[in-house]
Each structure stands twice: as structure tokens, then as C-alpha cells.
Scaffold this motif. Structure first.
Motif, PDB file in Angstrom:
ATOM      1  N   ASP A 123       0.824  -1.207   0.000  1.00 40.89           N
ATOM      2  CA  ASP A 123       0.000   0.000   0.000  1.00 40.89           C
ATOM      3  C   ASP A 123       0.859   1.260   0.000  1.00 40.89           C
ATOM      4  N   ALA A 124       1.878   1.298   0.855  1.00 37.88           N
ATOM      5  CA  ALA A 124       2.759   2.470   0.902  1.00 37.88           C
ATOM      6  C   ALA A 124       3.539   2.630  -0.391  1.00 37.88           C
ATOM      7  N   LEU A 125       3.971   1.529  -0.971  1.00 39.30           N
ATOM      8  CA  LEU A 125       4.725   1.589  -2.221  1.00 39.30           C
ATOM      9  C   LEU A 125       3.852   2.115  -3.362  1.00 39.30           C
ATOM     10  N   ALA A 126       2.622   1.648  -3.438  1.00 42.74           N
ATOM     11  CA  ALA A 126       1.724   2.070  -4.521  1.00 42.74           C
ATOM     12  C   ALA A 126       1.396   3.548  -4.454  1.00 42.74           C
ATOM     13  N   ASP A 127       1.557   4.153  -3.279  1.00 43.50           N
ATOM     14  CA  ASP A 127       1.227   5.568  -3.098  1.00 43.50           C
ATOM     15  C   ASP A 127       2.345   6.501  -3.541  1.00 43.50           C
ATOM     16  N   LEU A 128       3.533   5.966  -3.846  1.00 45.07           N
ATOM     17  CA  LEU A 128       4.651   6.812  -4.258  1.00 45.07           C
ATOM     18  C   LEU A 128       4.397   7.395  -5.647  1.00 45.07           C
ATOM     19  N   PRO A 129       4.785   8.642  -5.890  1.00 43.86           N
ATOM     20  CA  PRO A 129       4.430   9.317  -7.144  1.00 43.86           C
ATOM     21  C   PRO A 129       5.121   8.778  -8.390  1.00 43.86           C
ATOM     22  N   ASN A 130       6.245   8.082  -8.247  1.00 47.42           N
ATOM     23  CA  ASN A 130       6.939   7.565  -9.433  1.00 47.42           C
ATOM     24  C   ASN A 130       6.677   6.085  -9.666  1.00 47.42           C
ATOM     25  N   VAL A 131       5.714   5.526  -8.947  1.00 45.33           N
ATOM     26  CA  VAL A 131       5.358   4.112  -9.120  1.00 45.33           C
ATOM     27  C   VAL A 131       4.226   3.997 -10.135  1.00 45.33           C
ATOM     28  N   SER A 132       4.452   3.211 -11.192  1.00 45.27           N
ATOM     29  CA  SER A 132       3.425   3.022 -12.218  1.00 45.27           C
ATOM     30  C   SER A 132       2.718   1.691 -12.083  1.00 45.27           C
ATOM     31  N   ALA A 133       3.309   0.753 -11.332  1.00 47.40           N
ATOM     32  CA  ALA A 133       2.712  -0.565 -11.175  1.00 47.40           C
ATOM     33  C   ALA A 133       3.355  -1.277 -10.002  1.00 47.40           C
ATOM     34  N   LEU A 134       2.659  -2.275  -9.498  1.00 50.39           N
ATOM     35  CA  LEU A 134       3.219  -3.224  -8.550  1.00 50.39           C
ATOM     36  C   LEU A 134       3.203  -4.595  -9.196  1.00 50.39           C
ATOM     37  N   MET A 135       4.212  -5.396  -8.893  1.00 43.41           N
ATOM     38  CA  MET A 135       4.203  -6.794  -9.293  1.00 43.41           C
ATOM     39  C   MET A 135       4.400  -7.630  -8.041  1.00 43.41           C
ATOM     40  N   TRP A 136       3.902  -8.834  -8.062  1.00 44.19           N
ATOM     41  CA  TRP A 136       4.132  -9.738  -6.946  1.00 44.19           C
ATOM     42  C   TRP A 136       4.836 -10.981  -7.467  1.00 44.19           C
ATOM     43  N   GLY A 137       5.492 -11.721  -6.562  1.00 43.94           N
ATOM     44  CA  GLY A 137       6.172 -12.948  -6.946  1.00 43.94           C
ATOM     45  C   GLY A 137       5.956 -14.014  -5.891  1.00 43.94           C
ATOM     46  N   ALA A 138       5.660 -15.222  -6.331  1.00 46.16           N
ATOM     47  CA  ALA A 138       5.271 -16.284  -5.401  1.00 46.16           C
ATOM     48  C   ALA A 138       6.447 -17.027  -4.790  1.00 46.16           C
ATOM     49  N   ALA A 174      -6.106   0.683  -5.350  1.00 46.86           N
ATOM     50  CA  ALA A 174      -6.468   1.740  -4.411  1.00 46.86           C
ATOM     51  C   ALA A 174      -5.747   3.044  -4.715  1.00 46.86           C
ATOM     52  N   HIS A 175      -4.576   2.943  -5.324  1.00 42.94           N
ATOM     53  CA  HIS A 175      -3.783   4.147  -5.612  1.00 42.94           C
ATOM     54  C   HIS A 175      -3.701   4.463  -7.103  1.00 42.94           C
TER      55      HIS A 175
END
Length: 275
Positions: A123-138, A174-175
Motif C-alpha cells: 500500500d505504501a509503495l503504490a502511493d509513491l508518485p513515481n510508481v506506475s505498477a506493482l508486481m508480486w512474486g510467489a 487503491a492508488h
């Protein structure tokens, strides 16, 4: 920095950064390429990979560079190589919090949430202004939990991995950022890849990462709605014209959320540029 708009996908292909002979081929096959300085490169090849990254430029609009974790001495060297290259989009391996993004203010960033700390920081990472996407890894995630397998015998994710996948998707949405689904490592399991990618598209993921060129056409086709889905979505949108509030159509109640879902199906087909 104005928040960058995610422009990659739906099929993003990993390519080892120490194999410049594969760069152009990977870019031909996929919608975008992740030139990987991390797991795909042996420790003794890290500097060769950075040198190749700088010396063999390809289309920067379709390239993401995966950097080594901030906790390693390779990160600073990776950032220097990125600055010397034409690329300005960085994927942060094993990103565990906003401190891992410090010093990358002028770079489009895609945090890779693949540890327990990283998922909790989504959540905190997605709120940063230079973040365009999140990825996850299993796989790294399960290792960080002390586990040994992210999937059940039937190939589906175990519950902890499913929770992490959903949490990263929720944080991105959310962001107002995009979410990239994790790789499918079983190269012979095309039905499993297709089912997983269809699920990702239905849930709202923007792209799926691939580890082999043969996975690209499967992922691309899975993100496209079927003819039946597209016909139904177009019919719902057409029926909504001139209507207000809830109405019945083909035996189903249609309200605002159902209409927005239909519009998303049309968008995935390329039929709606903006809504």
C-alpha cells in the motif's frame, strides 16, 4: 515527478541482461521486456550484464530493467548502469518498503513485492508518485515465509500466495496504479497458464510476466475477451444508453458496477480508449 501511466503489457517477457544476443528477439516476441540484472544472472556475470545493458540499447519505451535488491551491494552498481543507459523504468527486486525507492525519484518504478515485508508494504509503495505498477512474486515470497512450495499438487496457488496476490492487486487499484501478475514457471502447463491469466485479466491485472517466449501468445490471447464476452458487454453498454439507475437485461440485473465491468471488457478488446 508526475505519476507515470503504465504502458506495458499484457505479455512482459523476462530476458537475462547478460545475454544481449537475446534482447531484440525478446522484444520482437513480447509487448515489453524485462532486462534482468537479478536472478537470471549468476553473481560472477553481474558486471557483464550491466555492461551489456549500456552497450546494447533497444527501444526504451518497451523495456523495464530489474535491479538487484536494495540490501545488496549490486544495487548501487545497477542504478549507475541504469543512469548510463537509455532506460528509465526500473523493477525493484524484493522491494520491502519505501526506503528501497530512495534515490530513484527520476525513474519510473515497479516495486516487486515478493517477500512478506514487501507484500505488507504494498500500500505504501503504490502511493509513491513515481510508481506506475506493482508486481508480486510467489517463489521468493514462500521462501521468505519459511515454506517450500507456492503451489498445490494440482498447480494452483496455496492460500498464502493467493492472499499476497490479492493484497498487491488491492494496493495497486487503491492508488490508481497497475498490477502485474507473477510468472508461471511450469513451461509445459499451457492450460494452467491460460486459466491463471484469464483469472488475472478478469480480476483487473494489467499484465502477466512471462519466462519463455512460448508463453507470450497464450498470455496475449487470455487477456482478450472471448467473442461471447465481447458481444455480451457491448449489448449491456448499448442497452444502458438512455437508461438511469438499475434495469434488467437478458434476465440479469444491471447496475453501475455491472456496467463498468462491461466497459472494462470492451476496453480489453481495444474498443474503448478511455472511459
Amino acid at each position: 515527478m508526475t505519476r507515470p501511466v503504465f504502458r506495458f503489457g499484457p505479455a512482459i517477457l523476462f530476458c537475462p541482461a547478460d545475454r544481449p544476443d537475446r534482447y531484440a528477439k525478446a522484444l520482437e516476441r513480447a509487448d515489453a521486456v524485462i532486462l534482468d540484472l537479478e536472478d537470471a544472472v549468476a553473481p560472477e556475470r553481474k558486471q557483464a550484464a550491466r555492461d551489456a545493458l549500456v552497450a546494447n540499447p533497444i527501444d526504451p519505451e518497451r523495456v523495464i530493467v530489474r535491479l538487484n535488491p536494495a540490501s545488496t551491494p549490486d544495487r548501487a552498481l545497477d542504478v549507475a548502469a541504469l543512469a548510463a543507459s537509455p532506460y528509465r523504468t526500473a523493477m525493484l527486486a524484493k522491494c520491502e518498503g519505501t526506503v528501497d525507492v530512495v534515490g530513484l525519484d527520476d525513474v519510473e518504478v515497479i516495486p516487486l513485492c515478493e517477500t512478506a515485508r514487501g507484500v505488507l508494504a504494498a500500500d505504501a509503495l503504490a502511493d509513491l508518485p513515481n510508481v506506475s505498477a506493482l508486481m508480486w512474486g510467489a517463489e521468493d515470497l514462500v521462501a521468505s515465509l519459511g515454506g517450500s512450495s507456492s503451489r498445490r499438487a494440482d498447480g494452483t496457488y496455496r492460500d498464502a500466495a493467493r492472499v499476497a496476490r490479492a493484497q498487491v492487486l488491492f494496493a495497486a487499484a487503491a492508488h490508481g496504479t497497475a498490477a502485474i501478475d507473477a510468472v508461471h514457471l511450469d513451461l509445459d502447463d499451457e492450460p494452467g497458464l491460460r486459466a491463471e491469466t484469464e483469472d488475472a485479466a478478469a480480476l483487473g491485472f494489467a499484465a502477466t510476466a512471462c519466462v519463455h517466449p512460448a508463453q507470450v501468445p497464450v498470455v496475449r490471447s487470455a487477456y482478450l475477451p472471448s467473442a461471447e464476452q465481447l458481444e455480451s458487454a457491448r449489448a449491456v453498454v448499448a442497452a444502458a444508453e438512455g437508461m438511469s439507475g438499475v434495469f434488467a437485461f437478458r434476465g440479469r440485473m444491471v447496475d453501475g458496477p455491472v456496467l463498468r465491468q462491461a466497459e472494462q471488457v470492451i476496453r480489453r478488446s481495444g474498443g474503448i480508449e478511455s472511459i
